[in-house]
Design a protein around this motif. Structure first.
Motif, PDB file in Angstrom:
ATOM      1  N   CYS A 302      38.710  41.797  29.195  1.00 44.86           N
ATOM      2  CA  CYS A 302      39.197  42.381  30.444  1.00 44.86           C
ATOM      3  C   CYS A 302      40.699  42.163  30.646  1.00 44.86           C
ATOM      4  O   CYS A 302      41.168  41.017  30.636  1.00 44.86           O
ATOM      5  CB  CYS A 302      38.423  41.771  31.608  1.00 44.86           C
ATOM      6  SG  CYS A 302      38.875  42.494  33.190  1.00 44.86           S
ATOM      7  N   PHE A 304      42.194  42.652  33.430  1.00 46.50           N
ATOM      8  CA  PHE A 304      42.421  42.227  34.817  1.00 46.50           C
ATOM      9  C   PHE A 304      42.076  40.746  35.014  1.00 46.50           C
ATOM     10  O   PHE A 304      42.221  40.208  36.096  1.00 46.50           O
ATOM     11  CB  PHE A 304      41.539  43.044  35.774  1.00 46.50           C
ATOM     12  CG  PHE A 304      41.935  44.490  35.891  1.00 46.50           C
ATOM     13  CD1 PHE A 304      42.758  44.933  36.932  1.00 46.50           C
ATOM     14  CD2 PHE A 304      41.488  45.423  34.971  1.00 46.50           C
ATOM     15  CE1 PHE A 304      43.108  46.268  37.038  1.00 46.50           C
ATOM     16  CE2 PHE A 304      41.835  46.764  35.075  1.00 46.50           C
ATOM     17  CZ  PHE A 304      42.649  47.187  36.111  1.00 46.50           C
ATOM     18  N   PRO A 314      31.085  36.591  38.911  1.00 47.77           N
ATOM     19  CA  PRO A 314      31.204  37.299  40.195  1.00 47.77           C
ATOM     20  C   PRO A 314      29.855  37.875  40.623  1.00 47.77           C
ATOM     21  O   PRO A 314      29.128  38.430  39.800  1.00 47.77           O
ATOM     22  CB  PRO A 314      32.199  38.427  39.881  1.00 47.77           C
ATOM     23  CG  PRO A 314      32.077  38.643  38.407  1.00 47.77           C
ATOM     24  CD  PRO A 314      31.675  37.348  37.791  1.00 47.77           C
ATOM     25  N   HIS A 330      38.128  40.828  41.175  1.00 48.40           N
ATOM     26  CA  HIS A 330      39.365  41.559  41.477  1.00 48.40           C
ATOM     27  C   HIS A 330      39.113  43.062  41.674  1.00 48.40           C
ATOM     28  O   HIS A 330      39.919  43.895  41.279  1.00 48.40           O
ATOM     29  CB  HIS A 330      40.374  41.338  40.339  1.00 48.40           C
ATOM     30  CG  HIS A 330      40.673  39.894  40.104  1.00 48.40           C
ATOM     31  ND1 HIS A 330      41.162  39.069  41.096  1.00 48.40           N
ATOM     32  CD2 HIS A 330      40.518  39.106  39.006  1.00 48.40           C
ATOM     33  CE1 HIS A 330      41.313  37.842  40.625  1.00 48.40           C
ATOM     34  NE2 HIS A 330      40.919  37.833  39.359  1.00 48.40           N
TER      35      HIS A 330
END
Ligand code: SF4
Length: 341
Positions: A302, A304, A314, A330
């Motif tokens: 990723c 990000f 998450p 995010h």
């Protein structure tokens, strides 16, 4: 509202599907493989929901777990509510009445799913013997009707033919006829068009939508093809490493992905009407299901990712209206990123 406050049950009159915390594991020589983990989604009556992701993301395992087609050493836990009953805990005899009757499944490869030594007509009638009181003549009439519904030409003759005498597209139609024999309320379709050329694929997808409208049937469609999702589904759930990482209406998810993996999938789809550009790919490879990374399973791939992504997984939280959810620390930054070209 968070994932833990997802409504947990439908009114008893609503014949929808609710999947809650569905988890499927396999004991392997290299450890426990978590093929599907805490999968939550709903399918309303008459709705088409797409399950999307790379090979090994858990789509087909989820479908098979719903139908209780996972064999030892696989283990399935969680809840699959159908008409107020839990399919995971349902006694085998009751489950047999639901499978093939109220809920039917179309498999990915009709040549291996069909019985090569039985005529197609006999395979349609097997389902009717198991789930209806129709006599022999009535079963034959229903089989003929189904062959007509799915668009198999010369059905009287073809009922007595064997799978090897059918083309790929016709075999898939025969599979659909078998699945529809008892007018199911829910159809689980596992990559039903993957082995077919695009013309036949288009015909089969139109057929499924037409049948959905005529029979008020709900459909869960497993596919890795986002074009198929755009053309057929009302809502979609994107799976990665056995978990749903983003879900919402097809229009919302396509317009503004909130998860970097969804962004990557959309970026890898060729778009018509645009100047020629390089297709994007997602760096890296899917993780080993017996040895998933800590934190967010997508973090090694990723762009990000930050520190928190390496430590905390998450949750699949609400990120908008209309049931829109994403599992990304995010997601706001992802949604605000440059559009995918
Ligand atoms: Fe990427 Fe972090 Fe979001 Fe996972 S949680 S998808 S690593 S930004």
């Amino acid at each position: 509202m968070t994932a833990s406050t997802v409504p947990t049950s439908l009114p008893q009159t609503a014949p929808g599907l609710l999947v809650r915390g569905l988890t499927t594991t396999f004991d392997t020589s290299r450890g426990v493989a978590i093929a599907a983990a805490d999968v939550d989604f709903d399918v309303a009556p008459g709705e088409v929901v797409g399950l999307v992701g790379e090979s090994g993301s858990g789509k087909s395992v989820t479908l098979r777990s719903i139908m209780r087609l996972i064999r030892e050493p696989g283990k399935v836990t969680g809840r699959v509510e159908w008409g107020g009953r839990d399919l995971v805990a349902m006694p085998a005899e009751e489950l047999r009445r639901v499978r093939g009757g109220e809920i039917a499944m179309i498999f990915q490869e009709p040549m291996t799913a069909l019985n090569p030594v039985l005529p197609i007509g006999a395979q349609i009638e097997e389902n009717l013997v198991a789930h209806t009181d129709l006599n022999r003549r009535q079963r034959r009439e229903r089989a003929l009707e189904l062959m007509n519904i799915v668009g198999i030409p010369a059905p009287e003759r073809r009922l007595d033919e064997y799978p090897h005498q059918f083309s790929g597209g016709m075999r898939q139609r025969a599979m659909i006829a078998i699945a529809l024999a008892c007018s199911p309320k829910l159809l689980l379709a596992d990559e039903p068009t993957t082995a077919l050329d695009v013309t036949i694929q288009d015909q089969i997808l139109k057929l499924l939508l037409d049948l959905r409208d005529r029979m008020a049937m709900s459909v869960v469609l497993v596919t890795h093809d986002l074009g198929v999702v755009a053309a057929t589904c009302d809502r979609m759930a994107v799976m990665y490493a056995g978990r749903i990482v983003e879900t919402g209406t097809v229009a919302d998810v396509f317009a503004c992905p909130n998860h970097p993996y969804t962004r990557g999938l959309l970026g890898s789809v060729p778009r018509s009407g645009q100047s020629r550009t390089m297709l994007q790919s997602i760096d890296g490879t899917p993780p080993n299901l017996t040895d998933l990374p800590d934190g967010c399973a997508f973090h090694p791939r990723c762009s990000f990712a930050t520190e928190i992504c390496l430590k905390q997984r998450p949750p699949l939280d609400l990120v908008g209206t209309d049931g829109r959810r994403a599992a990304c620390h995010h997601h706001e930054r992802v949604a605000a990123a440059e559009p995918i070209l």
